[in-house]
Design an enzyme around this catalytic site. Sequence first.
Site, PDB file in Angstrom:
ATOM      1  N   ALA A 249      -8.234   0.855  -0.179  1.00 24.89           N
ATOM      2  CA  ALA A 249      -9.167   1.232  -1.258  1.00 24.89           C
ATOM      3  C   ALA A 249      -9.462   0.092  -2.222  1.00 24.89           C
ATOM      4  O   ALA A 249     -10.580  -0.024  -2.722  1.00 24.89           O
ATOM      5  CB  ALA A 249      -8.585   2.418  -2.031  1.00 24.89           C
TER       6      ALA A 249
ATOM      7  N   GLY B 293      -3.501  -0.879   2.881  1.00 23.21           N
ATOM      8  CA  GLY B 293      -3.912  -1.352   4.202  1.00 23.21           C
ATOM      9  C   GLY B 293      -2.712  -1.776   5.036  1.00 23.21           C
ATOM     10  O   GLY B 293      -2.663  -1.553   6.249  1.00 23.21           O
TER      11      GLY B 293
ATOM     12  N   THR C  43       4.322  13.080  -1.047  1.00 21.05           N
ATOM     13  CA  THR C  43       3.249  13.763  -1.779  1.00 21.05           C
ATOM     14  C   THR C  43       2.008  12.874  -1.802  1.00 21.05           C
ATOM     15  O   THR C  43       2.098  11.689  -2.121  1.00 21.05           O
ATOM     16  CB  THR C  43       3.718  14.065  -3.225  1.00 21.05           C
ATOM     17  OG1 THR C  43       4.886  14.865  -3.125  1.00 21.05           O
ATOM     18  CG2 THR C  43       2.645  14.786  -4.019  1.00 21.05           C
TER      19      THR C  43
ATOM     20  N   CYS D  30      -4.407 -13.453  -0.821  1.00 20.44           N
ATOM     21  CA  CYS D  30      -4.211 -12.012  -0.982  1.00 20.44           C
ATOM     22  C   CYS D  30      -2.889 -11.569  -0.400  1.00 20.44           C
ATOM     23  O   CYS D  30      -2.399 -10.500  -0.706  1.00 20.44           O
ATOM     24  CB  CYS D  30      -5.328 -11.240  -0.324  1.00 20.44           C
ATOM     25  SG  CYS D  30      -5.533 -11.651   1.373  1.00 20.44           S
TER      26      CYS D  30
ATOM     27  N   ASN E 290     -10.007 -12.246   6.787  1.00 18.57           N
ATOM     28  CA  ASN E 290      -9.898 -12.300   5.329  1.00 18.57           C
ATOM     29  C   ASN E 290      -9.992 -13.715   4.761  1.00 18.57           C
ATOM     30  O   ASN E 290     -10.291 -13.891   3.596  1.00 18.57           O
ATOM     31  CB  ASN E 290      -8.578 -11.656   4.875  1.00 18.57           C
ATOM     32  CG  ASN E 290      -7.390 -12.148   5.653  1.00 18.57           C
ATOM     33  OD1 ASN E 290      -7.304 -11.959   6.867  1.00 18.57           O
ATOM     34  ND2 ASN E 290      -6.469 -12.808   4.979  1.00 18.57           N
TER      35      ASN E 290
HETATM   36  N1  PLP Z   1      -5.538  -6.687   6.295  1.00 17.47           N
HETATM   37  C1  PLP Z   1      -6.401  -7.584   5.798  1.00 17.47           C
HETATM   38  C2  PLP Z   1      -7.407  -8.207   6.688  1.00 17.47           C
HETATM   39  C3  PLP Z   1      -6.359  -7.919   4.443  1.00 17.47           C
HETATM   40  O1  PLP Z   1      -7.216  -8.818   3.945  1.00 17.47           O
HETATM   41  C4  PLP Z   1      -5.379  -7.302   3.617  1.00 17.47           C
HETATM   42  C5  PLP Z   1      -5.259  -7.680   2.195  1.00 17.47           C
HETATM   43  O2  PLP Z   1      -5.789  -8.646   1.740  1.00 17.47           O
HETATM   44  C6  PLP Z   1      -4.528  -6.360   4.194  1.00 17.47           C
HETATM   45  C7  PLP Z   1      -4.623  -6.074   5.534  1.00 17.47           C
HETATM   46  C8  PLP Z   1      -3.498  -5.656   3.374  1.00 17.47           C
HETATM   47  O3  PLP Z   1      -4.093  -4.679   2.553  1.00 17.47           O
HETATM   48  P1  PLP Z   1      -3.304  -4.086   1.298  1.00 17.47           P
HETATM   49  O4  PLP Z   1      -3.369  -5.119   0.229  1.00 17.47           O
HETATM   50  O5  PLP Z   1      -4.055  -2.836   0.922  1.00 17.47           O
HETATM   51  O6  PLP Z   1      -1.930  -3.794   1.756  1.00 17.47           O
END
Ligand code: PLP
Length: 387
Positions: free
Chosen positions: A201, A70, A238, A329, A150
Amino acid sequence: MEVYLDNSATTRVYDEVAALMSKIMLEDYGNPSSLHNMGVRAEKHIREASEILAGTLRVKEKELIYTSCGTESDNIALIGSYMANKRAGRHMISTKIEHPAVKEPLKILKEAGAEVTLLDTDSHGCVSTGDLEKAIRKDTILVSVMHTNNETGALQPIEEIGALLKKQDHRILFHVDAVQGYGKAHIYPKRMGIDLLSVSAHKIHGPKGVGLLYADESVKLKPVIFGGGQQKGMRSGTENVPGIAGMAKAAEIIYGNIDAKLDKLYELKSYFTGELKGFKELLSINGEKENVRETAPHIISASFDGIRAEVLLHALEEKGIYVSSGSACSSNKPSLSETLMAMGAGKDRLDSTIRFSMSFDTTKEEIDYTLSALGELLPLLSRYRIK
Ligand code: PLP
């Protein structure tokens, strides 16, 4: 009993996803750019995945760019559209509650000459379209607002923003970070006026290390990764074939019968928050709304007055319950939540906030076990409250 309530950090890979990925890694491991049969087989997995993923969003397959996460999707959306559109203007608008995957590239763009306006939120953690309208300038080229926050699960007025931007006399691209919203809501970019959309994902029971950026075919975007020219030059490297196929399998499962699953999850969330209110002298729920359907189905942000989040987190961990403090996260470094600050929370609340995040697999028994653990721990911990 082990209770995993940290699904906004990451999720357990579905069995079917792991099985498909294992098959691809062991049997169909060709490079999708290779001209021989093994390459063709690998490429077919990508085509099948694109059909599924484009179907969930009701967009064209050629509008999907596969990324590594993400974070990368957000970076390409922001940096790529700035690089391609900076002659038209240098102003970008976002919010104070975005994930660092949006905030940090915006800081880099500021150093490169962009002007960035970050919108505030109300006490529920929602941005207002009125504030956005006031911030729009003749040189605004992009607005980036997340779908689901989040940390708090606050839902942003995406459709309203999309409609507002489409009404302007000049084109303003609309990027939506849907990393927490995809798989927990119906998201249709074409209907909602979204030009760019980021997905990851591992938040939907797919593998880590793969993401998706939807870019409407009319969007001018420059690549940020250069090399062999894969994905029509938009993202060299790739393709992660097992990851892409795994992400599509996870999306197919999660979107199957989703309305019934959402009903059940909202019911569980209402039950959980209702029971948490038993701890009312200590508890505040961040971003709560009267109608639970106006919040995300899976996230509950709870502050327990005077009890340090890390202490409660580890006490719960000893009982086999896994939660997050703040928005773990993004980093394991303790830092004060800018999201809660934007909502007007004081320092005490910032230090004492726990995020419970559920999945469609979370059960009432798991929530009851968590509630009974809190019932044991909170009276003990509240004796040592910091005031
Ligand atoms: N954006 C939001 C709102 C998220 O909660 C997160 C991860 O927690 C991300 C972006 C980043 O995603 P990734 O962990 O796949 O890089």
